[in-house]
Design a protein around this motif. Structure first.
Motif, mmCIF file in Angstrom:
data_model
loop_
_atom_site.group_PDB
_atom_site.id
_atom_site.type_symbol
_atom_site.label_atom_id
_atom_site.label_comp_id
_atom_site.label_asym_id
_atom_site.label_seq_id
_atom_site.Cartn_x
_atom_site.Cartn_y
_atom_site.Cartn_z
ATOM 1 N N MET A 35 8.737 -5.713 1.621
ATOM 2 C CA MET A 35 7.577 -5.222 0.891
ATOM 3 C C MET A 35 8.060 -3.583 0.755
ATOM 4 O O MET A 35 7.730 -3.351 -0.401
ATOM 5 C CB MET A 35 6.144 -5.304 1.413
ATOM 6 N N MET A 36 8.255 -3.150 1.825
ATOM 7 C CA MET A 36 8.754 -1.640 1.592
ATOM 8 C C MET A 36 9.847 -1.207 0.724
ATOM 9 O O MET A 36 9.874 -0.460 0.040
ATOM 10 C CB MET A 36 9.130 -1.221 3.002
ATOM 11 N N THR A 37 11.002 -1.957 0.911
ATOM 12 C CA THR A 37 12.092 -1.988 -0.039
ATOM 13 C C THR A 37 11.771 -2.201 -1.321
ATOM 14 O O THR A 37 12.263 -1.215 -2.533
ATOM 15 C CB THR A 37 13.240 -2.908 0.232
ATOM 16 N N LEU A 38 11.057 -3.288 -1.911
ATOM 17 C CA LEU A 38 10.503 -3.359 -3.178
ATOM 18 C C LEU A 38 9.709 -2.445 -3.625
ATOM 19 O O LEU A 38 9.779 -1.871 -4.933
ATOM 20 C CB LEU A 38 10.159 -4.582 -3.260
ATOM 21 N N GLY A 39 8.780 -1.846 -2.908
ATOM 22 C CA GLY A 39 7.822 -0.982 -3.344
ATOM 23 C C GLY A 39 8.368 0.492 -3.570
ATOM 24 O O GLY A 39 8.129 1.105 -4.351
ATOM 25 N N LEU A 40 9.524 0.892 -2.761
ATOM 26 C CA LEU A 40 10.259 2.103 -3.029
ATOM 27 C C LEU A 40 11.107 1.881 -4.269
ATOM 28 O O LEU A 40 10.864 2.945 -5.117
ATOM 29 C CB LEU A 40 11.287 2.240 -1.841
ATOM 30 N N CYS A 74 4.767 3.435 1.078
ATOM 31 C CA CYS A 74 6.066 2.846 1.688
ATOM 32 C C CYS A 74 6.972 3.915 2.621
ATOM 33 O O CYS A 74 7.821 3.407 3.284
ATOM 34 C CB CYS A 74 6.903 2.621 0.128
ATOM 35 N N VAL A 75 6.580 5.106 2.477
ATOM 36 C CA VAL A 75 7.353 5.965 3.175
ATOM 37 C C VAL A 75 6.859 6.214 4.562
ATOM 38 O O VAL A 75 7.640 6.517 5.518
ATOM 39 C CB VAL A 75 7.855 7.276 2.386
ATOM 40 N N PHE A 76 5.612 6.544 4.665
ATOM 41 C CA PHE A 76 5.037 6.696 6.057
ATOM 42 C C PHE A 76 4.192 5.496 6.571
ATOM 43 O O PHE A 76 4.371 5.202 7.753
ATOM 44 C CB PHE A 76 4.036 7.809 5.763
ATOM 45 N N ALA A 77 3.470 4.808 5.580
ATOM 46 C CA ALA A 77 2.556 3.849 6.349
ATOM 47 C C ALA A 77 3.254 2.555 6.772
ATOM 48 O O ALA A 77 3.160 2.178 8.070
ATOM 49 C CB ALA A 77 0.996 3.443 5.507
ATOM 50 N N ILE A 78 3.993 1.852 6.014
ATOM 51 C CA ILE A 78 4.623 0.612 6.140
ATOM 52 C C ILE A 78 5.778 0.843 7.552
ATOM 53 O O ILE A 78 5.912 0.018 8.278
ATOM 54 C CB ILE A 78 5.282 0.085 5.098
ATOM 55 N N PHE A 80 5.663 2.950 9.618
ATOM 56 C CA PHE A 80 5.028 3.226 10.981
ATOM 57 C C PHE A 80 4.446 1.651 11.631
ATOM 58 O O PHE A 80 4.281 1.327 12.770
ATOM 59 C CB PHE A 80 3.577 3.990 10.803
ATOM 60 N N ASP A 81 3.911 0.832 10.838
ATOM 61 C CA ASP A 81 3.625 -0.483 10.872
ATOM 62 C C ASP A 81 4.799 -1.353 11.703
ATOM 63 O O ASP A 81 4.544 -2.055 12.507
ATOM 64 C CB ASP A 81 2.949 -1.088 9.858
ATOM 65 N N ILE A 82 5.888 -1.370 10.707
ATOM 66 C CA ILE A 82 7.069 -1.884 11.221
ATOM 67 C C ILE A 82 7.825 -1.332 12.642
ATOM 68 O O ILE A 82 7.944 -1.902 13.685
ATOM 69 C CB ILE A 82 8.303 -1.764 10.387
ATOM 70 N N PHE A 83 7.510 -0.049 12.837
ATOM 71 C CA PHE A 83 7.908 0.538 14.359
ATOM 72 C C PHE A 83 6.881 -0.087 15.328
ATOM 73 O O PHE A 83 7.296 -0.612 16.494
ATOM 74 C CB PHE A 83 7.717 1.927 14.323
ATOM 75 N N TRP A 84 5.509 -0.194 15.040
ATOM 76 C CA TRP A 84 4.701 -0.645 15.923
ATOM 77 C C TRP A 84 4.862 -2.278 16.391
ATOM 78 O O TRP A 84 4.846 -3.018 17.309
ATOM 79 C CB TRP A 84 3.194 -0.549 15.437
ATOM 80 N N LEU A 85 5.236 -3.099 15.241
ATOM 81 C CA LEU A 85 5.633 -4.316 15.211
ATOM 82 C C LEU A 85 6.799 -4.609 16.150
ATOM 83 O O LEU A 85 7.017 -5.685 16.904
ATOM 84 C CB LEU A 85 5.842 -5.090 13.963
ATOM 85 N N THR A 102 -3.898 7.429 10.699
ATOM 86 C CA THR A 102 -4.938 8.400 9.774
ATOM 87 C C THR A 102 -4.268 8.512 8.330
ATOM 88 O O THR A 102 -4.939 8.555 7.367
ATOM 89 C CB THR A 102 -5.152 9.842 10.344
ATOM 90 N N ILE A 103 -2.739 8.894 8.615
ATOM 91 C CA ILE A 103 -2.091 9.089 7.170
ATOM 92 C C ILE A 103 -2.117 7.724 6.413
ATOM 93 O O ILE A 103 -2.368 7.579 5.067
ATOM 94 C CB ILE A 103 -0.758 9.686 7.273
ATOM 95 N N SER A 104 -1.897 6.660 7.154
ATOM 96 C CA SER A 104 -1.882 5.303 6.472
ATOM 97 C C SER A 104 -3.217 4.810 5.741
ATOM 98 O O SER A 104 -3.382 4.546 4.836
ATOM 99 C CB SER A 104 -1.377 4.244 7.519
#
Length: 366
Positions: A35-40, A74-78, A80-85, A102-104
């Protein structure tokens, strides 16, 4: 020496536990990365085409602003979620968790608020076109959405933080990014309850607005006979009373040029409304699985880690469905707007792009 050995053993056990938990999250990581790649790629194209190739009409400003918000996600939020996963049990310090959460939240909240502003704009433009004083400029709506999103997401900096998880092995403690463990356990319930209530309220507002728009467009389409002849309702009534032929074009000339412009205008306005309707629906529905899962987890205390691996993987992917909202918009524009597709093809084929003067590259667009 024994303390160092025990620390190394605890760190090793914690690492293996983290790798086992991350293995369950791999489907969610792959899904989020896709999703991040397609979104970018998609929002990058929207950012360029609508920002530099199309004129800055109200519809273009909204689409351009949505692409900027999606790019921030796609640059900050996703990531961050991938790093947490990927590191669910050895996340780290609390400050990065607070900042990125907070940014997400601010990015996703501004997206929803901007969609609400767009629906309000479409509602007054179509349902009450003569009351233009109610319509604010797109720039003001974008600024309002951003400021309000920052205000609504600011409590997240206090609510979120690191949470310690005791492992089965004594002395091994995991750390994850979640709600601050110093807060009352009812805070997550209230938090996600409010989020779900806002999502349902947004859905109801959007349903009301776009159902009203569809009704108005349908009602106007039934009056095309009046528009096609250029005669108002009172004139038609007088003609019927005197049994005068309705098709007497000599006495009642048909303004064909005005009729064509009117039809083109209504078609383009309807097309714009359809785009924003689909964008709003995809955005709202993409958030519901995540909010429902978090609400069930915090209200009923259901721990999906006690279920099978397959259930855990499915729940992990379902909790990341909100990433779909950052991918859908370019696909929607590409399906509905042929000029956007044409510009994308020209960009990849290194042809000289055309300069459009209206929202969708066609005259009469509003």
């Amino acid at each position: 020496m024994s303390n160092n050995s025990s620390d190394i053993a605890a760190s090793t056990l914690l690492w293996f536990a983290n790798e086992k938990a991350a293995e369950v999250n791999y489907p969610a990581i792959v899904f989020s990365g896709a999703m991040m790649t397609l979104g970018l790629v998609g929002n990058g194209l929207v950012f360029y085409v609508y920002g530099y190739q199309f004129q800055r009409t109200p519809a273009n400003v909204y689409i351009y602003s949505l692409s900027v918000i999606d790019l921030v996600c796609c640059v900050f939020a996703i990531p961050f979620d991938i790093f947490w996963l990927r590191f669910p049990l050895i996340y780290g310090a609390a400050i990065p968790c607070k900042i990125f959460t907070t940014i997400s939240l601010a990015a996703y909240t501004s997206q929803i608020l901007l969609i609400i502003c767009i629906s309000r704009d479409r509602y007054y433009k179509i349902c009450y076109p003569m009351k233009s004083f109610r319509i604010q400029s797109p720039n003001k709506n974008v600024l309002f959405a951003l400021v309000l999103a920052l205000c609504l997401s600011s409590p997240s900096f206090v609510v979120h933080g690191t949470k310690k998880i005791k492992m089965a092995v004594p002395g091994v403690v995991a750390t994850t990014c979640s709600f601050d463990e110093s807060l009352d356990h009812r805070v997550p319930v209230i938090y996600f309850g409010l989020c779900l209530s806002l999502a349902i309220a947004d859905l109801l507002v959007l349903l009301f607005v776009y159902i009203s728009i569809i009704r108005v467009v349908y009602r106007r389409s039934r009056n095309n006979l009046v528009y096609s002849t250029g005669v108002n309702a009172s004139s038609i009534y007088k003609m019927s009373m005197t049994e005068q032929p309705f098709s007497n074009t000599r006495e009642y000339p048909i303004p064909r040029r005005n009729n064509e412009l009117r039809k083109r205008f209504e078609t383009q306005v309807s097309k714009t409304s359809v785009i924003f309707l689909v964008v709003a629906a995809s955005c709202v529905f993409s958030y519901i699985p995540y909010i429902v899962i978090e609400l069930i987890t915090n209200v009923n205390g259901i721990d999906f880690r006690n279920h099978s691996i397959l259930v855990q993987k499915i729940m992990g992917v379902a909790s990341m469905t909100f990433c779909i909202s950052n991918v859908c918009n370019p696909i929607i524009y590409g399906i509905v707007n042929p000029n956007f597709r044409r510009e994308c093809f020209r960009l990849f084929s290194c042809q000289k792009p055309a300069r459009y003067s209206y929202a969708f590259g066609a005259k009469g667009q509003r």
